[in-house]
Design a protein around this motif. Sequence first.
Motif, PDB file in Angstrom:
ATOM      1  N   ALA A   1       0.832  -1.205   0.000  1.00  0.00           N
ATOM      2  CA  ALA A   1       0.000   0.000   0.000  1.00  0.00           C
ATOM      3  C   ALA A   1       0.864   1.252   0.000  1.00  0.00           C
ATOM      4  N   ALA A   2       2.030   1.193   0.635  1.00  0.00           N
ATOM      5  CA  ALA A   2       2.937   2.332   0.639  1.00  0.00           C
ATOM      6  C   ALA A   2       3.412   2.639  -0.775  1.00  0.00           C
ATOM      7  N   ALA A   3       3.799   1.601  -1.516  1.00  0.00           N
ATOM      8  CA  ALA A   3       4.247   1.802  -2.894  1.00  0.00           C
ATOM      9  C   ALA A   3       3.108   2.333  -3.759  1.00  0.00           C
ATOM     10  N   ALA A   4       1.902   1.822  -3.540  1.00  0.00           N
ATOM     11  CA  ALA A   4       0.754   2.259  -4.331  1.00  0.00           C
ATOM     12  C   ALA A   4       0.418   3.721  -4.065  1.00  0.00           C
TER      13      ALA A   4
ATOM     14  N   ARG B   1      -7.348   4.918  -9.699  1.00  0.00           N
ATOM     15  CA  ARG B   1      -8.042   4.384  -8.517  1.00  0.00           C
ATOM     16  C   ARG B   1      -7.026   3.693  -7.616  1.00  0.00           C
ATOM     17  N   LEU B   2      -7.241   3.819  -6.322  1.00  0.00           N
ATOM     18  CA  LEU B   2      -6.415   3.147  -5.322  1.00  0.00           C
ATOM     19  C   LEU B   2      -7.277   2.209  -4.479  1.00  0.00           C
ATOM     20  N   THR B   3      -6.792   0.993  -4.287  1.00  0.00           N
ATOM     21  CA  THR B   3      -7.381   0.102  -3.300  1.00  0.00           C
ATOM     22  C   THR B   3      -6.278  -0.275  -2.325  1.00  0.00           C
ATOM     23  N   LEU B   4      -6.483  -0.006  -1.067  1.00  0.00           N
ATOM     24  CA  LEU B   4      -5.489  -0.275  -0.034  1.00  0.00           C
ATOM     25  C   LEU B   4      -6.021  -1.360   0.886  1.00  0.00           C
ATOM     26  N   VAL B   5      -5.342  -2.491   0.883  1.00  0.00           N
ATOM     27  CA  VAL B   5      -5.746  -3.619   1.719  1.00  0.00           C
ATOM     28  C   VAL B   5      -4.806  -3.679   2.923  1.00  0.00           C
ATOM     29  N   SER B   6      -5.366  -3.603   4.108  1.00  0.00           N
ATOM     30  CA  SER B   6      -4.571  -3.591   5.342  1.00  0.00           C
ATOM     31  C   SER B   6      -3.435  -2.578   5.250  1.00  0.00           C
ATOM     32  N   PRO B   7      -3.750  -1.304   5.021  1.00  0.00           N
ATOM     33  CA  PRO B   7      -2.689  -0.291   4.914  1.00  0.00           C
ATOM     34  C   PRO B   7      -2.067  -0.015   6.280  1.00  0.00           C
ATOM     35  N   PHE B   8      -0.861  -0.463   6.485  1.00  0.00           N
ATOM     36  CA  PHE B   8      -0.262  -0.456   7.823  1.00  0.00           C
ATOM     37  C   PHE B   8      -0.199   0.941   8.438  1.00  0.00           C
TER      38      PHE B   8
END
Length: 612
Positions: free
Chosen positions: A439-442, A455-462
């Motif tokens: 998610a950091a890279a995205a 569009r961004l999808t962030l799964v478990s963004p720490f």
Amino acid sequence: MSAAERHALVFGATGLVGRHLVLALGAAGVRVSTAGRSRGSYERLARWLEERGHGRPPADLRVDFEAGSPLLGDPEQWQDVTEVYNCAGAYRFGMTAEEAHRANVGTVLAVVAFAAKLPRLRRLVHVSGYRVGGQDPALVPWSAERRREAYAALGAYEASKVEADAVFTAESERLGLPWSVVNPSSVIGDSVTGESDQYLGLAATLKDLWRGRLRAVPGDGTTFVPVVTADHLARFMTLLPPDDATRGAAYWVLDDATPALPGLLALVADHYGVRPPRARIPVALLRRLPRRLTGADPETLTFLSGDRYPTAPARELAARHGLSTPDVTRSILAWADHLAAYRFGDAAEGRRRFTTVAGVRTFEVGELGEHGASTVVLPGLPVSADTWAPVAAALGHARVADLPGLGMSGGGPAVWADWTGALVTGTGARHLVGHSVGAAAAVTAAAARPGLVERLTLVSPFFLQAPAGGAARWAPLTRRYLRLVSPQALSRRLTGDAGHAEALRGSVADLRRAGVAGTAARLLAAAAGRRWREELVVALRRYEGPVHVVVGADDPLTTEGRALLDALPRATVTVVPGAGHHPQLTHPGEVAQAIGAATGAARPARRVPGRG
């Protein structure tokens, strides 16, 4: 004889050589029948051929080498066969002498006897081998003593191939059959795609090289293990029946330009980004040392030789028919890529490949067609792309790419900015799905290219969740743990259940690769620190496109993280009940539905209330 008049019968059509031979015969306009052991094996072959553009499917004939005649069914199906190819047999080490004799000599006897009954036969072609070809047919039948000596000296596999070569020529001559023999070297994958499903011999050496287990090069500087691509060998074989000059001739088909073994391994090591072994171990010493120390199968040692082979007749025949040899370096590297991408047979399914992004060797799994896939998943830690393959498959038109320095990709975190930029600008990635550290890279890529990342999808963004505990902040300890962890232990650590161990075998194998565990440990330590988390929050605020966050109910957003998303005008949150930080492992269907719903690629996912 024109191609339209030819009818080829292929024994062993489901093997590596046989499949490519059927494909090459079809491309040449030859009608083909295949002799297989089961309907299931034929259907797998037919699917393989269809996927590669083969037009008319071959006829399906059933074979039983233990019966009086190897082919079962109506003889009318094969009465007009003009050419027979024997690609049958067993390529396997560790067989008993009886097993090897039955598989390789017995099949030759059956095929030759069958071919002698075909009224329109123009040619019988046998696949022998570069180390076993040219045997004296006058010595057939072998005495019991000769057979014992040969099988003891060479090993069951090679000795059975030596005997089969002699038996084929002797029996064909005795029956007056028009025969030809091809003696291929180590058959590697397709010259373009590298595709192969054989993992013995040289492929096993590349596996040890990839995994960092090859401590020394066997043999010396002159050791020559030549190769030939499966598609080139197949095309060569199709030239034999219509050319009368090839009757009663044997051809050594291999690439003389294959580097000597130390050079070949150095070439692949450089391509893999691993250190080539410096030490060399003589074959004579390998024979004396116990196998538990060397890891070398005794039956493979006879192939470690500096011998050269009489390839001129094959080269002349190929040139006469306009058949050129593929570039050996490109072919070897394509094959090496395919072997590694499919984990040397441990990952037989799915679409997998290595590509180059911003100069970085990058592993991808998922949609890899010519139209690409605009949805790209960037996996988190300490897992790799394989754990996201089921989600990508459920989404369709999606691919997963290991981040540089992680999984099976080269490079490291220092090139992430350039790499994600090239991923967006060069490969058409428009929807970035980042998991955990991914998610950091995205987020960084989206903030840098807001007009391209739609569009961004962030799964478990720490960085929107509670930081990890103290142990994760000490990189040396984490690195050691990741280097040694088993799939079962990692499954329990990530999900609380050892039941996901199988899905994590690839990730564990990747963590054993040089540098990967260290990179993962440093990133995990950084993810627990305040600085990186604050930078990512700022970057997320700058991004103006739609943001969809997916978290497990057991791994919620912090109060601050939820407040940030509530303040973003185009942000939504989906909470997956019962899931933790790795919902792609425990709830892949729900994750795919949540991602797809946000993009219109699936039925709308219900927004589930949770503690996030």
